[in-house]
Design a protein around this motif. Structure first.
Motif, short mmCIF file in Angstrom:
data_model
loop_
_atom_site.label_atom_id
_atom_site.label_comp_id
_atom_site.label_asym_id
_atom_site.label_seq_id
_atom_site.Cartn_x
_atom_site.Cartn_y
_atom_site.Cartn_z
N LEU A 86 0.83 -1.20 0.00
CA LEU A 86 0.00 0.00 0.00
C LEU A 86 0.87 1.26 0.00
CD1 LEU A 86 -2.92 1.07 0.26
CD2 LEU A 86 -2.64 1.02 2.73
N PHE A 89 2.62 1.82 -3.32
CA PHE A 89 1.66 2.34 -4.31
C PHE A 89 1.41 3.83 -4.09
CE2 PHE A 89 -0.52 -0.64 -7.23
CZ PHE A 89 0.30 -1.73 -7.02
N VAL A 90 1.25 4.22 -2.84
CA VAL A 90 1.02 5.64 -2.56
C VAL A 90 2.25 6.45 -2.98
CG1 VAL A 90 0.53 7.36 -0.78
CG2 VAL A 90 -0.57 5.12 -0.69
N PHE A 93 2.30 6.84 -6.61
CA PHE A 93 1.29 7.83 -7.00
C PHE A 93 1.82 9.26 -6.80
CE2 PHE A 93 -2.43 10.48 -6.02
CZ PHE A 93 -3.16 10.30 -7.19
N LEU B 13 -2.25 1.81 -12.59
CA LEU B 13 -2.34 3.23 -12.28
C LEU B 13 -3.59 3.52 -11.45
CD1 LEU B 13 -1.05 5.14 -15.43
CD2 LEU B 13 0.20 4.13 -13.53
N LEU B 15 -4.90 1.41 -9.36
CA LEU B 15 -4.60 0.93 -8.01
C LEU B 15 -3.85 1.98 -7.19
CD1 LEU B 15 -3.62 -2.83 -8.41
CD2 LEU B 15 -5.60 -1.85 -7.25
N THR B 16 -2.92 2.69 -7.82
CA THR B 16 -2.20 3.71 -7.05
C THR B 16 -3.16 4.83 -6.62
OG1 THR B 16 -1.53 5.09 -8.92
CG2 THR B 16 -0.06 3.28 -8.33
N TRP B 17 -4.11 5.16 -7.49
CA TRP B 17 -5.15 6.14 -7.10
C TRP B 17 -5.93 5.64 -5.89
CZ3 TRP B 17 -6.67 11.03 -8.13
CH2 TRP B 17 -6.14 11.66 -9.26
N ALA B 19 -5.13 3.39 -3.66
CA ALA B 19 -4.31 3.35 -2.45
C ALA B 19 -4.22 4.74 -1.82
CB ALA B 19 -2.91 2.82 -2.79
N SER B 20 -3.97 5.74 -2.66
CA SER B 20 -3.77 7.10 -2.13
C SER B 20 -5.05 7.68 -1.56
CB SER B 20 -3.24 8.01 -3.23
OG SER B 20 -2.13 7.41 -3.83
N SER B 22 -7.43 5.97 -0.32
CA SER B 22 -7.77 5.28 0.92
C SER B 22 -6.98 5.84 2.10
CB SER B 22 -7.57 3.77 0.78
OG SER B 22 -6.26 3.48 0.45
N VAL B 23 -5.76 6.34 1.85
CA VAL B 23 -5.01 6.96 2.95
C VAL B 23 -5.76 8.17 3.49
CG1 VAL B 23 -2.92 8.26 3.51
CG2 VAL B 23 -2.76 6.17 2.19
N ILE B 24 -6.25 9.00 2.56
CA ILE B 24 -7.01 10.17 3.00
C ILE B 24 -8.28 9.75 3.73
CG2 ILE B 24 -8.33 12.17 2.17
CD1 ILE B 24 -6.24 12.79 0.26
N ILE B 26 -8.78 7.02 5.44
CA ILE B 26 -8.46 6.51 6.77
C ILE B 26 -8.31 7.68 7.75
CG2 ILE B 26 -6.66 5.39 8.16
CD1 ILE B 26 -6.14 3.57 5.71
N LEU B 27 -7.54 8.70 7.32
CA LEU B 27 -7.35 9.86 8.18
C LEU B 27 -8.69 10.53 8.51
CD1 LEU B 27 -5.42 11.96 9.55
CD2 LEU B 27 -5.62 13.26 7.44
#
Lengths: 288, 276
Positions: A86, A89-90, A93, B13, B15-17, B19-20, B22-24, B26-27
């Motif tokens: 994960l 990947f981030v 990105f 590509l 998937l990277t979107w 992942a990113s 999902s980080v936001i 989660i926060l």
């Protein structure tokens, strides 16, 4: 320049050099003290019985730390397996794909995640993840799965920001070269950028492992704290850090020595990780 | 073949979107959840009264005082040392001298030492050996050591970014080394040094393991440096694990989170203002 001025300049320099030495003195104090207190146990208990003993029962003077070491390793492995892909990947990105504005939002989010205290992660784990894990996997909900999930989010900022640094230090001409040869963007990332940043990414993961092994409060709150070698993933375990935090306030005698020995093991591990990362980086400087 | 390559490209590509984003998410989820459950609990009474009885209902006043005491005291101890050390590394010692490499190695190692190890060290050294007991002094010294590498390294970077021409101009006007450092280097680097100090204070503010073992768990309003106290995060830990008064736990978590986010956003603001 007057004479008084000169000795003032000298005094200032002395103060600054002492301040710089404080870092070394602080580290040495920690090493000396933890080593001193952490090796007292080995006068009474064999080192190998401590490291490979399967029974941790302070009440009957059994100090086999293997269940705790295994607990720490399993929980950490779970966290890294979840978090590393994960995070990478981030990082990809952020450096290769995101428009600048979007990248800034995500970087801010990652910094804020890094700033959230571990006790809040633990609290979120208890309130949100434990009931979820209990429903999906059965058992009490406290244990390896929950602890790994909580830790995976906690180490995400560490791995992401270090991996991002590694990726962004890959020169652009590599990228242009790959694209000019007709590769798609993903092929460029997978076959050119990631291999070029390999060492940096590996160090990022190692430092993530280091953070996961050393994390205390969040793990303590969701791991269950049963000092037994686990047979399945939804069992509660205890980690080195969680046992120290739980027992240190009332432990005495050999029990207390054993807790310091666990601290000693943790200190050695974190120093090993730093040494490995430095070794990995040294190699990368030579190559570039 | 080309179709397949293109499809793979799109999948990864995307998937990277995911992942990113999902980080936001989660926060945002953490902030929203704690706010939803915690904000209604927090009012003036919650902030200014003591926990009541066994179930710790009521407020959290003494833990707030203890937390601020530890944070400010540890920052006051560590800032001169960290900034002074960084000045020595950047302005006095030769760039790759043995001493400066040792200092940097020590700083890196300190920053990777787990907080529980700081805790048992502070317990064995400050609390027992030096006889400071469970106190603000023991707690703050331990925290100071813990945030030292962070402030040292960020100050170092801030000073290294001061344009060389500024220093040359200062020396050219006949300024001494100390005059140049204090009036040119530190003044230019000040906002970024402050950013590092604030981030360090944020860490001290939320720290639990190291504080529990060095400042103690007693509910107390500390006055003297030898008084003990329980900080907010230790209080939250106790409430959460013993399952008593979840309301107070959420309230404490909310206050803790708000103040920590405030520290982080403030640090970022300061850093950005300098960027302009």
């Amino acid at each position: 320049m007057t004479k008084g001025n000169k000795s003032f300049e000298k005094a200032i320099k002395l103060f600054f050099s002492l301040a710089a030495s404080a870092t070394i003195v602080g580290l040495l104090l920690i090493i000396v003290y933890i080593t001193k207190e952490g090796t007292l146990l080995f006068g009474k208990v064999n080192v190998f019985d401590f490291l490979f003993g399967k029974e941790w029962k302070p009440s009957s003077a059994r100090f086999g730390a293997l269940p705790l070491i295994v607990g720490s390793l399993v929980v950490t492995a779970g966290a890294v397996i979840l978090s590393a892909p994960l995070s990478i990947f981030v990082a990809i990105f952020l450096t290769e794909i995101a428009p600048k504005k979007v990248a800034n939002y995500i970087k801010t989010a990652i910094e804020l995640l890094a700033g959230i205290p571990s006790v809040i992660y633990g609290f979120m784990g208890i309130m949100v993840l434990v009931p979820m894990v209990r429903q999906v996997f059965g058992g009490s909900g406290l244990g390896i799965i929950t602890a790994s999930l909580v830790l995976s989010i906690m180490i995400l900022p560490t791995i992401t920001s270090l991996a991002e640094g590694a990726l962004s230090s890959v020169p652009d001409r590599y990228r242009y070269g790959a694209l000019a040869l007709g590769s798609t963007k993903w092929e460029m990332i997978y076959h050119v950028v990631l291999p070029a940043a390999k060492r940096g990414i590996i160090s990022a993961i190692i430092l993530g492992v280091g953070r996961a092994i050393g994390e205390t409060m969040a793990v303590l709150m969701v791991v269950g704290n049963v000092a037994k070698i686990p047979e399945s993933l939804n069992q509660p375990v205890a980690t080195m850090t969680s046992i120290i935090a739980l027992d240190i306030s009332y432990a005495s005698g050999l029990h207390k020595y054993a807790l310091f020995s666990l601290g000693f093991v943790l200190l050695l591990l974190s120093m090993c990780f730093i040494a490995i990362v430095r070794g990995v980086y040294k190699g990368s400087y030579e190559r570039v | 073949m080309y179709e397949l390559r293109k499809a793979l490209n799109n999948i990864f590509l995307t998937l990277t979107w995911i992942a990113s984003v999902s980080v936001i998410l989660i926060l945002l989820f953490i902030i929203a959840y704690i706010t939803y459950k915690g904000a209604p609990v927090v009012n003036l009474k919650f902030i200014t009264t003591w926990p009541q009885g066994y179930e710790a209902k009521g407020g959290i006043w003494p833990t707030i005082i203890t937390t601020f005491y530890l944070t400010i005291f540890s920052a006051a101890i560590v800032t001169p040392i960290a900034v002074g050390g960084a000045i020595y590394l950047t302005e006095y010692s030769k760039p790759f001298s043995r001493f400066s490499r040792y200092v940097r190695f020590a700083a890196d190692t300190l920053s990777s030492v787990p907080s529980i190890v700081y805790g048992i060290f502070g317990f064995a050294f400050f609390v027992i050996y030096l006889g400071f007991g469970w106190s603000m002094l023991s707690g703050s010294l331990t925290l100071a050591l813990m945030i030292l590498p962070l402030i040292l390294r960020s100050t170092e970077e801030a000073i290294l970014d001061v344009p060389y021409g500024y220093k040359e101009a200062s020396y050219g006007l006949g300024a001494t080394k100390w005059q140049t450092i204090s009036r040119v280097v530190l003044r230019t680097a000040f906002p970024r040094i402050l950013t590092g100090v604030i981030l360090g204070m944020g860490r001290a503010f939320g720290e639990t393991a190291a504080v529990m073992l060095t400042a103690g768990m007693a509910l107390n309003i500390p006055i003297s440096v030898f008084d003990g106290g329980r900080n907010m995060s230790s209080h939250l830990f106790l409430l959460a694990t013993e399952g008593i008064s979840l309301d107070a736990a959420f309230g404490t978590a909310f206050l803790l989170l708000v103040i920590i986010l405030f520290f982080n956003v403030g640090a970022k603001r300061i850093a950005r203002r300098v960027g302009k």
